[in-house]
Design a protein around this motif. Sequence first.
Motif, PDB file in Angstrom:
ATOM      1  N   TYR A 180      23.902  75.844  10.659  1.00 22.17           N
ATOM      2  CA  TYR A 180      24.783  76.664  11.450  1.00 22.17           C
ATOM      3  C   TYR A 180      23.708  77.767  11.802  1.00 22.17           C
ATOM      4  CZ  TYR A 180      28.718  74.824   8.599  1.00 22.17           C
ATOM      5  OH  TYR A 180      29.356  74.007   7.828  1.00 22.17           O
ATOM      6  N   LEU A 181      24.208  78.645  12.813  1.00 24.00           N
ATOM      7  CA  LEU A 181      23.316  79.212  13.729  1.00 24.00           C
ATOM      8  C   LEU A 181      23.183  80.641  12.649  1.00 24.00           C
ATOM      9  CD1 LEU A 181      24.628  78.769  17.122  1.00 24.00           C
ATOM     10  CD2 LEU A 181      22.567  77.796  16.274  1.00 24.00           C
ATOM     11  N   SER A 182      21.572  81.105  13.093  1.00 23.15           N
ATOM     12  CA  SER A 182      21.538  82.610  12.647  1.00 23.15           C
ATOM     13  C   SER A 182      20.924  83.541  13.377  1.00 23.15           C
ATOM     14  CB  SER A 182      20.891  82.396  11.261  1.00 23.15           C
ATOM     15  OG  SER A 182      21.152  81.716  10.297  1.00 23.15           O
ATOM     16  N   ALA A 183      19.690  83.420  13.804  1.00 26.18           N
ATOM     17  CA  ALA A 183      19.116  84.399  14.562  1.00 26.18           C
ATOM     18  C   ALA A 183      18.081  83.742  15.720  1.00 26.18           C
ATOM     19  CB  ALA A 183      18.063  85.181  13.637  1.00 26.18           C
ATOM     20  N   GLY A 184      17.521  84.723  16.516  1.00 25.50           N
ATOM     21  CA  GLY A 184      16.859  84.349  17.843  1.00 25.50           C
ATOM     22  C   GLY A 184      17.690  83.955  18.844  1.00 25.50           C
ATOM     23  N   PRO A 185      17.063  83.214  19.930  1.00 28.38           N
ATOM     24  CA  PRO A 185      15.602  82.600  19.646  1.00 28.38           C
ATOM     25  C   PRO A 185      14.687  83.645  20.280  1.00 28.38           C
ATOM     26  CG  PRO A 185      16.686  81.911  21.761  1.00 28.38           C
ATOM     27  CD  PRO A 185      17.692  82.617  20.841  1.00 28.38           C
ATOM     28  N   VAL A 186      13.405  83.365  20.069  1.00 25.69           N
ATOM     29  CA  VAL A 186      12.197  83.879  20.542  1.00 25.69           C
ATOM     30  C   VAL A 186      11.241  83.086  21.239  1.00 25.69           C
ATOM     31  CG1 VAL A 186      12.286  86.099  18.777  1.00 25.69           C
ATOM     32  CG2 VAL A 186      11.062  83.923  17.943  1.00 25.69           C
ATOM     33  N   TYR A 187      10.727  83.615  22.012  1.00 25.70           N
ATOM     34  CA  TYR A 187       9.900  82.482  22.788  1.00 25.70           C
ATOM     35  C   TYR A 187       8.560  82.230  22.492  1.00 25.70           C
ATOM     36  CZ  TYR A 187       7.828  80.020  26.816  1.00 25.70           C
ATOM     37  OH  TYR A 187       7.216  79.289  27.828  1.00 25.70           O
ATOM     38  N   VAL A 188       8.263  81.307  22.201  1.00 27.26           N
ATOM     39  CA  VAL A 188       6.668  80.808  21.823  1.00 27.26           C
ATOM     40  C   VAL A 188       6.138  80.057  22.986  1.00 27.26           C
ATOM     41  CG1 VAL A 188       5.277  79.955  20.059  1.00 27.26           C
ATOM     42  CG2 VAL A 188       7.469  80.655  19.217  1.00 27.26           C
ATOM     43  N   PRO A 189       5.052  80.802  23.749  1.00 27.32           N
ATOM     44  CA  PRO A 189       4.519  80.139  24.829  1.00 27.32           C
ATOM     45  C   PRO A 189       3.866  78.874  24.346  1.00 27.32           C
ATOM     46  CG  PRO A 189       3.896  82.333  24.754  1.00 27.32           C
ATOM     47  CD  PRO A 189       4.691  82.100  23.558  1.00 27.32           C
ATOM     48  N   GLY A 190       3.931  77.847  25.229  1.00 22.26           N
ATOM     49  CA  GLY A 190       3.541  76.300  25.013  1.00 22.26           C
ATOM     50  C   GLY A 190       4.458  75.601  23.877  1.00 22.26           C
ATOM     51  N   ARG A 191       5.318  76.287  23.250  1.00 23.52           N
ATOM     52  CA  ARG A 191       6.059  75.550  22.408  1.00 23.52           C
ATOM     53  C   ARG A 191       7.695  75.507  22.849  1.00 23.52           C
ATOM     54  NH1 ARG A 191       3.623  74.819  17.410  1.00 23.52           N
ATOM     55  NH2 ARG A 191       5.422  73.431  16.976  1.00 23.52           N
ATOM     56  N   GLY A 192       8.113  76.538  22.922  1.00 22.12           N
ATOM     57  CA  GLY A 192       9.661  76.524  23.487  1.00 22.12           C
ATOM     58  C   GLY A 192      10.030  77.862  23.018  1.00 22.12           C
ATOM     59  N   TRP A 193      11.377  77.707  22.562  1.00 19.74           N
ATOM     60  CA  TRP A 193      12.399  78.566  22.065  1.00 19.74           C
ATOM     61  C   TRP A 193      12.516  78.493  20.249  1.00 19.74           C
ATOM     62  CZ3 TRP A 193      13.670  83.307  24.302  1.00 19.74           C
ATOM     63  CH2 TRP A 193      13.841  83.288  25.552  1.00 19.74           C
ATOM     64  N   LEU A 194      12.120  79.578  19.594  1.00 18.94           N
ATOM     65  CA  LEU A 194      12.047  79.430  18.191  1.00 18.94           C
ATOM     66  C   LEU A 194      13.386  80.104  17.919  1.00 18.94           C
ATOM     67  CD1 LEU A 194      10.768  78.886  15.329  1.00 18.94           C
ATOM     68  CD2 LEU A 194       9.724  81.111  15.449  1.00 18.94           C
ATOM     69  N   ALA A 195      14.249  79.318  17.030  1.00 15.90           N
ATOM     70  CA  ALA A 195      15.384  79.786  16.563  1.00 15.90           C
ATOM     71  C   ALA A 195      15.674  79.729  14.969  1.00 15.90           C
ATOM     72  CB  ALA A 195      16.578  79.235  17.350  1.00 15.90           C
ATOM     73  N   SER A 196      16.631  80.291  14.403  1.00 14.89           N
ATOM     74  CA  SER A 196      16.654  79.898  13.056  1.00 14.89           C
ATOM     75  C   SER A 196      18.158  79.827  12.636  1.00 14.89           C
ATOM     76  CB  SER A 196      16.232  81.186  12.103  1.00 14.89           C
ATOM     77  OG  SER A 196      17.295  82.423  12.311  1.00 14.89           O
ATOM     78  N   GLY A 197      18.639  79.224  11.536  1.00 16.16           N
ATOM     79  CA  GLY A 197      19.806  78.760  11.140  1.00 16.16           C
ATOM     80  C   GLY A 197      19.909  78.895   9.689  1.00 16.16           C
ATOM     81  N   HIS A 198      21.509  78.435   9.018  1.00 19.82           N
ATOM     82  CA  HIS A 198      21.466  78.354   7.854  1.00 19.82           C
ATOM     83  C   HIS A 198      22.337  77.451   7.149  1.00 19.82           C
ATOM     84  CE1 HIS A 198      25.030  80.662   9.346  1.00 19.82           C
ATOM     85  NE2 HIS A 198      25.464  80.188   8.205  1.00 19.82           N
TER      86      HIS A 198
END
Length: 276
Positions: free
Chosen positions: A175-193
């Motif tokens: 399931y979804l939790s927090a983010g996403p935050v952008y990491v240049p060269g990688r994409g969007w970093l998200a978190s879940g649980h």
Amino acid sequence: GRFHQSCNMCGYKMCPPHPKNSIAYAWNASDKGSFVPLEVPIGVRSENIGEPKWIHMRGHGHHPSILCYTNGNPTDQSKFAFDPKMASTKSSYNNYVIDTVDSLTITNVKLVQYAKLIDPPNKTAKNFLYFPHGNETYMVTLVEPHTIYKWNDDGIITFQYSTPCSKCSYGGPRYLSAGPVYVPGRGWLASGHSGGTRGGRNYRMSYFYVFRDSPPFDVLCHTAEISFGYSKFVEYLVYMDIIDDYLYISMGVSDCYSVLIKLPLKNILARCKSTG
């Protein structure tokens, strides 16, 4: 910081008491002196569970909005009425976006509505992750298949993309939790649980994943469950940000308090297993 909306159902004996229907944010939620209170908009007040969190949307400048969900009806339903023709009224949760003009002033509340259930027959869609792309704001609404909706200023969200991840080995429901935050060269970093129970108690442990920064915004890698050593049962991320190559995460512990954690971003990315 972390938001918490207190309620009648949140009276865990191990936790310090919170005023009902309060929202506050703090760098360390276990420290009373660090709380900064916000007035809860009357239409969003509820007797049941509610969890607000910061979100960033295109066109809102430096002032974040607040996404809030609750599984109870608002105490004042005259001002905030969901359209009965929309499938969002069949959800177990009401979702709201609350605008701010600064970190302490709430200005506007919008209902989040959609025409079809996001995950039929599941009625618990919540914790949407908002992110900007081009001139629009999009949102992750499901982990698997990775499902993307577009935000519209009237609050009605519309389906855009759905990408199954055949090589993702999550090991159970995610399931979804927090983010996403952008990491240049990688994409969007998200978190879940994860979800479920163990030993008769709620079990929520966190994981991270990276998704592509262009359509269809598919999953590129994900980690296994990660424990930060605060609880064997509930470590639940509610917000994260990147500052100077460090990842700051606000995490709820044991449904009771929250902590702010700073760790090198590279440590999380190194655990992200490619789905390619």
